[in-house]
Design an enzyme around this catalytic site. Structure first.
Site, PDB file in Angstrom:
ATOM      1  N   ARG A   1       0.811  -1.219   0.000  1.00  2.96           N
ATOM      2  CA  ARG A   1       0.000   0.000   0.000  1.00  2.96           C
ATOM      3  C   ARG A   1       0.846   1.271   0.000  1.00  2.96           C
ATOM      4  O   ARG A   1       0.523   2.277   0.625  1.00  2.96           O
ATOM      5  CB  ARG A   1      -0.963   0.010   1.191  1.00  2.96           C
ATOM      6  CG  ARG A   1      -1.899  -1.188   1.248  1.00  2.96           C
ATOM      7  CD  ARG A   1      -2.834  -1.237   0.036  1.00  2.96           C
ATOM      8  NE  ARG A   1      -3.691  -2.426   0.116  1.00  2.96           N
ATOM      9  CZ  ARG A   1      -3.415  -3.584  -0.494  1.00  2.96           C
ATOM     10  NH1 ARG A   1      -2.323  -3.711  -1.235  1.00  2.96           N
ATOM     11  NH2 ARG A   1      -4.224  -4.614  -0.382  1.00  2.96           N
TER      12      ARG A   1
ATOM     13  N   SER B   1     -11.214  -0.240   3.491  1.00  5.03           N
ATOM     14  CA  SER B   1     -10.382  -0.769   4.575  1.00  5.03           C
ATOM     15  C   SER B   1      -9.695   0.367   5.317  1.00  5.03           C
ATOM     16  O   SER B   1      -9.019   1.194   4.710  1.00  5.03           O
ATOM     17  CB  SER B   1      -9.342  -1.740   4.021  1.00  5.03           C
ATOM     18  OG  SER B   1      -9.965  -2.873   3.450  1.00  5.03           O
TER      19      SER B   1
ATOM     20  N   GLU C   1      -4.701   2.890   6.630  1.00  3.69           N
ATOM     21  CA  GLU C   1      -4.683   2.709   5.182  1.00  3.69           C
ATOM     22  C   GLU C   1      -5.453   3.840   4.512  1.00  3.69           C
ATOM     23  O   GLU C   1      -5.093   4.303   3.442  1.00  3.69           O
ATOM     24  CB  GLU C   1      -5.290   1.361   4.790  1.00  3.69           C
ATOM     25  CG  GLU C   1      -5.256   1.089   3.293  1.00  3.69           C
ATOM     26  CD  GLU C   1      -5.630  -0.335   2.939  1.00  3.69           C
ATOM     27  OE1 GLU C   1      -6.176  -0.538   1.841  1.00  3.69           O
ATOM     28  OE2 GLU C   1      -5.381  -1.250   3.741  1.00  3.69           O
TER      29      GLU C   1
END
Length: 321
Positions: free
Chosen positions: A195, A244, A314
């Site tokens: 990520r 998320s 995130e």
């Protein structure tokens, strides 16, 4: 587990997870621009959480040349942030300083440009990329069906789902930098990790090239349907959410850590930890961005106290408190 002397560290959202600081000190001249420039533009309608303050300026370019000329005119003096579908973002209640750039239809196309290769605009959705690949018999991109965002966002963040990520399929991307200069970066230059990419702050991904492999359209479609059904069954898709919330730490699942810390259904103001999937925060109807971010920090604190694991955001948090 937490050891004596350990301390929970509040994540204040500073760079790189938080965007620009500063602000617009003078009007931006409109002469020669063909896109739409709006002062104090509300951003809440463009985010999945439906919260947050306005952008100092919102620019919606007519096309690539328009965007380049606009950024050249700014000359790097005013902070710039790109906005896609707003699916993995908290826009803070004080709004976003500088200029927010939102790519429209001119950047949303997807074309077959080679053997099992697609070239996609930075504003194209993951669903459109996966569907175009399916229709052309290109397999390996089905997972993009499960990423709620645009090409620009998931190229920047190395978006992933269902065992695959952008680093597995990206060939290169075309990027406009903060000063209007245009460069092409291959996947290796983005230095992908979980990520994360090395894409410079303020850079805007205007297109990307992906490669899959030959496949049967019916089988590709069936896999996309499986992904869609799995998301519907496990995630609170029909709520005001942001995707998320936390990254999965090494050796752990974020949702499980949150659940074990007793946070399922936890509320703060109008924000709630989803009962359906504990790595999702939701706006129950009247939440502020401060409620949502504050709830996320409360969850991080409870998880750290319970397991000694410090969850990392995130979701991108941008703007002024």
């Amino acid at each position: 587990m937490v050891q004596p002397g350990d301390g929970y560290e509040y994540d204040h959202g500073a760079a790189p997870t938080c965007a620009v600081e500063g602000g617009v000190t003078a009007p931006i001249p409109l002469e020669g621009l063909r896109g739409k420039l709006t002062c104090k533009a509300p951003l809440a309608p463009y985010t999945w959480f439906k919260t947050g303050g306005p952008a100092d300026w919102l620019f919606e370019p007519a096309d690539l040349d328009d965007l380049r000329h606009f950024l050249e005119r700014l000359d790097g003096e005013i902070p710039v942030m790109a906005l896609g579908l707003g699916s993995n973002m908290i826009v803070r209640d004080g709004g976003v300083p500088g200029v927010v750039v939102r790519l429209g239809k001119a950047f949303a196309g997807v074309e077959i440009t080679g053997d099992n290769e697609l070239t996609c605009g930075g504003g194209a959705s993951g669903i459109l990329v996966a569907s175009t690949a399916r229709d052309a018999g290109i397999a390996g991109l089905e997972f993009l069906r499960g990423i709620p965002g645009t090409v620009g966002g998931f190229v920047r963040m190395n978006g992933g789902a269902y065992g695959r990520e952008v680093a597995d399929v990206l060939l290169s991307c075309a990027v406009i930098l903060h000063d209007g200069s245009f460069i092409t970066l291959n996947a290796a230059e983005l230095e992908y990790s979980y990520r994360h990419s090395a894409l410079p702050d303020g850079a805007i991904v205007v297109s990307a090239r992906f490669r899959g492999h030959s496949g049967d359209p019916a089988e590709i479609g069936a896999e996309m349907d499986r992904i869609a059904a799995a998301r519907e069954a496990s995630q609170p898709l029909r709520t005001k959410t942001g995707g998320s919330t936390f990254k999965n730490p090494d050796g752990h699942k974020a949702w499980q850590l949150v659940d074990e810390a007793g946070c399922r259904g936890l509320t703060l103001g109008g924000a709630q930890v989803s009962d359906k999937h504990t790595n999702f925060l939701i706006n129950t109807g009247n939440a502020t961005s401060a409620d949502i971010e504050g709830l996320g920090e409360l969850v991080r604190e409870k998880v750290y106290t319970h397991s000694g694991v410090s969850l990392e955001w995130e979701i991108q948090r941008v703007g002024r408190p």
